[in-house]
Design an enzyme around this catalytic site. Structure first.
Site, PDB file in Angstrom:
ATOM      1  N   LYS A   9      -1.998   9.242   1.947  1.00 13.04           N
ATOM      2  CA  LYS A   9      -0.773   9.123   2.506  1.00 13.04           C
ATOM      3  C   LYS A   9       0.284   9.879   2.026  1.00 13.04           C
ATOM      4  CE  LYS A   9      -1.362   4.585   4.643  1.00 13.04           C
ATOM      5  NZ  LYS A   9      -1.266   3.232   4.556  1.00 13.04           N
ATOM      6  N   TYR A  49      -1.715   4.602  14.730  1.00  9.37           N
ATOM      7  CA  TYR A  49      -1.675   3.399  14.315  1.00  9.37           C
ATOM      8  C   TYR A  49      -1.399   2.533  15.790  1.00  9.37           C
ATOM      9  CZ  TYR A  49      -1.378   3.852   9.349  1.00  9.37           C
ATOM     10  OH  TYR A  49      -1.627   4.177   8.039  1.00  9.37           O
ATOM     11  N   PHE A  57       6.744  -3.854  11.677  1.00  8.85           N
ATOM     12  CA  PHE A  57       6.496  -2.939  10.632  1.00  8.85           C
ATOM     13  C   PHE A  57       6.341  -1.408  11.169  1.00  8.85           C
ATOM     14  CE2 PHE A  57       2.513  -5.030  10.430  1.00  8.85           C
ATOM     15  CZ  PHE A  57       1.699  -3.806  10.736  1.00  8.85           C
ATOM     16  N   ARG A  85     -13.300   1.066   1.925  1.00  5.77           N
ATOM     17  CA  ARG A  85     -12.172   0.053   1.904  1.00  5.77           C
ATOM     18  C   ARG A  85     -12.210  -0.904   0.774  1.00  5.77           C
ATOM     19  NH1 ARG A  85      -8.541  -0.553   6.215  1.00  5.77           N
ATOM     20  NH2 ARG A  85      -8.733  -2.852   5.841  1.00  5.77           N
ATOM     21  N   THR A  91      -4.514  -4.381   1.645  1.00  2.74           N
ATOM     22  CA  THR A  91      -3.789  -3.844   2.283  1.00  2.74           C
ATOM     23  C   THR A  91      -2.281  -3.851   1.203  1.00  2.74           C
ATOM     24  OG1 THR A  91      -4.583  -4.335   4.286  1.00  2.74           O
ATOM     25  CG2 THR A  91      -2.142  -3.760   4.488  1.00  2.74           C
ATOM     26  N   ARG A 102      -5.364   0.781  -4.420  1.00  6.99           N
ATOM     27  CA  ARG A 102      -3.998   0.319  -4.264  1.00  6.99           C
ATOM     28  C   ARG A 102      -3.475  -0.500  -5.459  1.00  6.99           C
ATOM     29  NH1 ARG A 102      -5.208  -1.063   2.039  1.00  6.99           N
ATOM     30  NH2 ARG A 102      -4.546   0.603   3.137  1.00  6.99           N
ATOM     31  N   ASN A 112       1.499   2.181   0.128  1.00 10.36           N
ATOM     32  CA  ASN A 112      -0.098   1.825  -0.452  1.00 10.36           C
ATOM     33  C   ASN A 112      -1.133   2.786  -0.536  1.00 10.36           C
ATOM     34  OD1 ASN A 112      -0.514   2.040   2.324  1.00 10.36           O
ATOM     35  ND2 ASN A 112      -1.370  -0.236   2.594  1.00 10.36           N
ATOM     36  N   HIS A 115      -5.100   5.336   3.578  1.00 13.68           N
ATOM     37  CA  HIS A 115      -5.561   4.588   4.875  1.00 13.68           C
ATOM     38  C   HIS A 115      -7.229   4.857   4.759  1.00 13.68           C
ATOM     39  CE1 HIS A 115      -6.313   3.658   8.886  1.00 13.68           C
ATOM     40  NE2 HIS A 115      -7.281   4.481   9.157  1.00 13.68           N
ATOM     41  N   GLU A 126     -10.929   7.370  14.937  1.00  8.15           N
ATOM     42  CA  GLU A 126     -10.061   8.030  13.996  1.00  8.15           C
ATOM     43  C   GLU A 126     -10.520   9.322  13.470  1.00  8.15           C
ATOM     44  OE1 GLU A 126      -9.374   5.164  10.932  1.00  8.15           O
ATOM     45  OE2 GLU A 126      -8.147   3.673  12.341  1.00  8.15           O
TER      46      GLU A 126
HETATM   47  P1  DAT Z   1      -4.693  -1.324   6.232  1.00  8.46           P
HETATM   48  O1  DAT Z   1      -4.004   0.022   5.799  1.00  8.46           O
HETATM   49  O2  DAT Z   1      -5.267  -1.922   5.025  1.00  8.46           O
HETATM   50  O3  DAT Z   1      -5.862  -1.227   7.101  1.00  8.46           O
HETATM   51  P2  DAT Z   1      -3.312  -2.520   8.342  1.00  8.46           P
HETATM   52  O4  DAT Z   1      -4.403  -1.880   9.207  1.00  8.46           O
HETATM   53  O5  DAT Z   1      -3.487  -3.974   8.549  1.00  8.46           O
HETATM   54  O6  DAT Z   1      -3.869  -2.250   6.690  1.00  8.46           O
HETATM   55  O7  DAT Z   1      -1.982  -2.084   8.453  1.00  8.46           O
HETATM   56  C1  DAT Z   1      -1.658  -0.671   8.425  1.00  8.46           C
HETATM   57  C2  DAT Z   1      -0.674  -0.296   7.533  1.00  8.46           C
HETATM   58  O8  DAT Z   1       0.732  -0.812   8.115  1.00  8.46           O
HETATM   59  C3  DAT Z   1      -0.924  -0.744   5.961  1.00  8.46           C
HETATM   60  O9  DAT Z   1      -1.571   0.144   5.222  1.00  8.46           O
HETATM   61  C4  DAT Z   1       0.623  -0.858   5.652  1.00  8.46           C
HETATM   62  C5  DAT Z   1       1.402  -1.409   6.865  1.00  8.46           C
HETATM   63  N1  DAT Z   1       1.745  -2.939   6.916  1.00  8.46           N
HETATM   64  C6  DAT Z   1       0.692  -3.630   7.594  1.00  8.46           C
HETATM   65  N2  DAT Z   1       0.955  -4.946   7.351  1.00  8.46           N
HETATM   66  C7  DAT Z   1       2.500  -4.692   7.169  1.00  8.46           C
HETATM   67  C8  DAT Z   1       3.517  -5.834   6.786  1.00  8.46           C
HETATM   68  N3  DAT Z   1       3.282  -7.195   7.114  1.00  8.46           N
HETATM   69  N4  DAT Z   1       4.485  -5.479   6.312  1.00  8.46           N
HETATM   70  C9  DAT Z   1       4.791  -3.952   6.381  1.00  8.46           C
HETATM   71  N5  DAT Z   1       3.828  -3.081   6.577  1.00  8.46           N
HETATM   72  C10 DAT Z   1       2.761  -3.484   6.758  1.00  8.46           C
HETATM   73 MG    MG Z   2      -5.792  -0.634   9.219  1.00  5.28          MG
END
Ligand code: DAT
Ligand code: MG
Length: 149
Positions: A9, A49, A57, A85, A91, A102, A112, A115, A126
Protein backbone atom coordinates in the site's frame (compact mmCIF):
# COMPACT_ATOMS: atom_id res chain seq x y z
CA UNK A 1 -0.40 -24.55 -6.36
CA UNK A 2 -2.27 -21.40 -5.35
CA UNK A 3 -1.90 -17.85 -6.59
CA UNK A 4 -2.78 -14.81 -4.48
CA UNK A 5 -2.79 -11.04 -4.82
CA UNK A 6 -0.58 -8.83 -2.66
CA UNK A 7 -0.68 -5.02 -2.64
CA UNK A 8 2.08 -3.00 -0.99
CA UNK A 9 0.00 0.00 0.00
CA UNK A 10 1.00 3.69 -0.29
CA UNK A 11 2.63 3.79 3.16
CA UNK A 12 4.89 0.85 2.26
CA UNK A 13 6.02 2.62 -0.93
CA UNK A 14 6.45 6.02 0.74
CA UNK A 15 8.41 4.51 3.64
CA UNK A 16 10.83 2.76 1.27
CA UNK A 17 9.78 -0.70 2.45
CA UNK A 18 9.00 -2.23 -0.95
CA UNK A 19 12.25 -4.23 -1.20
CA UNK A 20 12.09 -5.36 2.42
CA UNK A 21 8.48 -6.53 2.14
CA UNK A 22 8.94 -8.33 -1.19
CA UNK A 23 12.02 -10.01 0.31
CA UNK A 24 9.87 -11.49 3.09
CA UNK A 25 7.58 -13.15 0.57
CA UNK A 26 10.54 -14.35 -1.53
CA UNK A 27 12.37 -15.76 1.48
CA UNK A 28 9.24 -17.62 2.53
CA UNK A 29 9.59 -19.48 -0.78
CA UNK A 30 6.73 -17.85 -2.67
CA UNK A 31 7.30 -17.23 -6.36
CA UNK A 32 6.45 -13.85 -7.87
CA UNK A 33 4.42 -14.35 -11.03
CA UNK A 34 3.43 -10.72 -11.70
CA UNK A 35 4.60 -7.37 -10.36
CA UNK A 36 3.94 -3.69 -11.10
CA UNK A 37 3.84 -0.22 -9.55
CA UNK A 38 0.92 2.04 -10.37
CA UNK A 39 -1.22 4.94 -9.22
CA UNK A 40 -4.68 3.63 -8.36
CA UNK A 41 -7.81 5.26 -9.77
CA UNK A 42 -10.74 5.86 -7.39
CA UNK A 43 -12.82 3.50 -9.56
CA UNK A 44 -10.35 0.63 -9.23
CA UNK A 45 -9.97 1.28 -5.49
CA UNK A 46 -13.76 1.14 -5.00
CA UNK A 47 -14.08 -2.07 -7.01
CA UNK A 48 -11.22 -3.69 -5.11
CA UNK A 49 -12.78 -2.80 -1.74
CA UNK A 50 -16.42 -3.24 -2.87
CA UNK A 51 -17.17 -5.57 0.08
CA UNK A 52 -16.53 -2.65 2.47
CA UNK A 53 -18.75 -0.09 0.71
CA UNK A 54 -21.06 1.62 3.20
CA UNK A 55 -18.85 0.95 6.22
CA UNK A 56 -17.73 3.99 8.23
CA UNK A 57 -14.07 3.57 7.26
CA UNK A 58 -14.74 3.12 3.50
CA UNK A 59 -14.06 6.70 2.34
CA UNK A 60 -10.86 6.88 4.38
CA UNK A 61 -9.74 3.53 3.03
CA UNK A 62 -10.22 4.68 -0.58
CA UNK A 63 -8.46 8.00 0.10
CA UNK A 64 -5.53 6.09 1.61
CA UNK A 65 -5.17 3.60 -1.23
CA UNK A 66 -5.22 6.29 -3.96
CA UNK A 67 -2.96 8.71 -2.05
CA UNK A 68 0.30 7.50 -3.61
CA UNK A 69 1.43 4.64 -5.89
CA UNK A 70 1.11 1.03 -4.81
CA UNK A 71 3.04 -2.09 -5.80
CA UNK A 72 0.80 -4.97 -6.85
CA UNK A 73 2.02 -8.51 -7.17
CA UNK A 74 0.87 -12.07 -7.66
CA UNK A 75 2.57 -14.74 -5.57
CA UNK A 76 2.44 -18.49 -6.19
CA UNK A 77 3.00 -21.39 -3.85
CA UNK A 78 1.36 -24.28 -2.02
CA UNK A 79 -1.33 -22.74 0.19
CA UNK A 80 -0.18 -19.29 -0.94
CA UNK A 81 -3.39 -17.50 0.09
CA UNK A 82 -3.21 -18.55 3.74
CA UNK A 83 0.59 -18.37 3.88
CA UNK A 84 0.55 -14.77 2.66
CA UNK A 85 -2.24 -13.79 5.09
CA UNK A 86 -0.15 -15.19 7.96
CA UNK A 87 2.99 -13.46 6.72
CA UNK A 88 1.03 -10.17 6.57
CA UNK A 89 -0.59 -10.54 10.01
CA UNK A 90 -3.86 -9.38 11.59
CA UNK A 91 -5.77 -6.43 10.11
CA UNK A 92 -4.97 -4.31 13.18
CA UNK A 93 -1.19 -4.00 13.50
CA UNK A 94 -1.48 -3.52 17.27
CA UNK A 95 -2.99 -7.02 17.49
CA UNK A 96 -0.73 -8.69 14.91
CA UNK A 97 1.72 -11.41 15.90
CA UNK A 98 5.31 -10.17 16.17
CA UNK A 99 7.22 -11.38 13.13
CA UNK A 100 4.33 -10.59 10.82
CA UNK A 101 4.66 -7.58 8.52
CA UNK A 102 1.88 -5.56 10.12
CA UNK A 103 3.32 -6.13 13.60
CA UNK A 104 6.90 -5.45 12.61
CA UNK A 105 6.21 -2.29 10.61
CA UNK A 106 2.82 -0.91 11.65
CA UNK A 107 0.79 0.60 14.47
CA UNK A 108 -2.64 1.56 13.08
CA UNK A 109 -5.36 -0.16 11.05
CA UNK A 110 -5.49 2.68 8.52
CA UNK A 111 -1.76 2.35 7.77
CA UNK A 112 -1.34 -1.41 7.71
CA UNK A 113 1.05 -1.56 4.77
CA UNK A 114 -0.16 -4.59 2.83
CA UNK A 115 -3.30 -6.07 1.30
CA UNK A 116 -3.59 -9.82 0.73
CA UNK A 117 -6.48 -11.84 -0.70
CA UNK A 118 -8.39 -13.68 2.04
CA UNK A 119 -9.87 -16.68 0.16
CA UNK A 120 -9.65 -18.50 -3.19
CA UNK A 121 -12.73 -16.55 -4.37
CA UNK A 122 -11.19 -13.19 -3.38
CA UNK A 123 -7.87 -14.13 -4.98
CA UNK A 124 -9.53 -14.99 -8.30
CA UNK A 125 -11.62 -11.81 -8.28
CA UNK A 126 -8.76 -9.53 -7.24
CA UNK A 127 -6.14 -11.02 -9.57
CA UNK A 128 -8.53 -10.43 -12.49
CA UNK A 129 -9.13 -6.86 -11.30
CA UNK A 130 -5.46 -5.86 -11.14
CA UNK A 131 -3.86 -7.97 -13.87
CA UNK A 132 -4.61 -9.13 -17.41
CA UNK A 133 -4.17 -12.81 -18.28
CA UNK A 134 -0.97 -12.06 -20.22
CA UNK A 135 0.67 -10.31 -17.24
CA UNK A 136 1.55 -13.57 -15.47
CA UNK A 137 4.91 -15.23 -16.08
CA UNK A 138 4.99 -19.00 -15.91
CA UNK A 139 8.53 -20.12 -15.11
CA UNK A 140 10.52 -22.63 -13.09
CA UNK A 141 13.07 -21.51 -10.52
CA UNK A 142 16.23 -23.61 -10.25
CA UNK A 143 15.92 -23.39 -6.45
CA UNK A 144 12.37 -24.82 -6.35
CA UNK A 145 13.49 -28.38 -5.54
CA UNK A 146 14.94 -26.97 -2.28
CA UNK A 147 11.68 -25.25 -1.36
CA UNK A 148 9.00 -27.59 -2.67
CA UNK A 149 8.94 -31.28 -1.70
P1 DAT B 1 -7.66 -7.08 5.67
O1 DAT B 1 -6.90 -5.97 4.99
O2 DAT B 1 -6.86 -7.67 6.80
O3 DAT B 1 -8.19 -8.12 4.73
P2 DAT B 1 -10.40 -6.11 5.85
O4 DAT B 1 -10.62 -6.73 4.52
O5 DAT B 1 -11.36 -6.43 6.93
O6 DAT B 1 -8.93 -6.41 6.39
O7 DAT B 1 -10.40 -4.53 5.68
C1 DAT B 1 -9.76 -3.93 4.57
C2 DAT B 1 -8.97 -2.74 5.06
O8 DAT B 1 -9.86 -1.76 5.58
C3 DAT B 1 -8.01 -3.05 6.22
O9 DAT B 1 -6.76 -3.49 5.76
C4 DAT B 1 -7.92 -1.73 6.90
C5 DAT B 1 -9.30 -1.12 6.71
N1 DAT B 1 -10.16 -1.37 7.87
C6 DAT B 1 -10.77 -2.53 8.18
N2 DAT B 1 -11.49 -2.43 9.30
C7 DAT B 1 -11.34 -1.15 9.72
C8 DAT B 1 -11.81 -0.39 10.81
N3 DAT B 1 -12.62 -0.93 11.73
N4 DAT B 1 -11.43 0.91 10.91
C9 DAT B 1 -10.62 1.47 9.99
N5 DAT B 1 -10.12 0.81 8.92
C10 DAT B 1 -10.48 -0.47 8.79
MG1 MG C 1 -9.62 -8.02 3.27
Amino acid sequence: MERTLIILKPDAVQRGLVGELIARFERRGLKISALKLLSVSPELARRHYAEHEGKPFFDGLIAYIISSPVVVMAADGPGAIGVVRNTVGSTRPAEATPGSIRADFGLMVGRNLVHASDSPESAARELALWFAAGDFAEYVRAIDTWILE
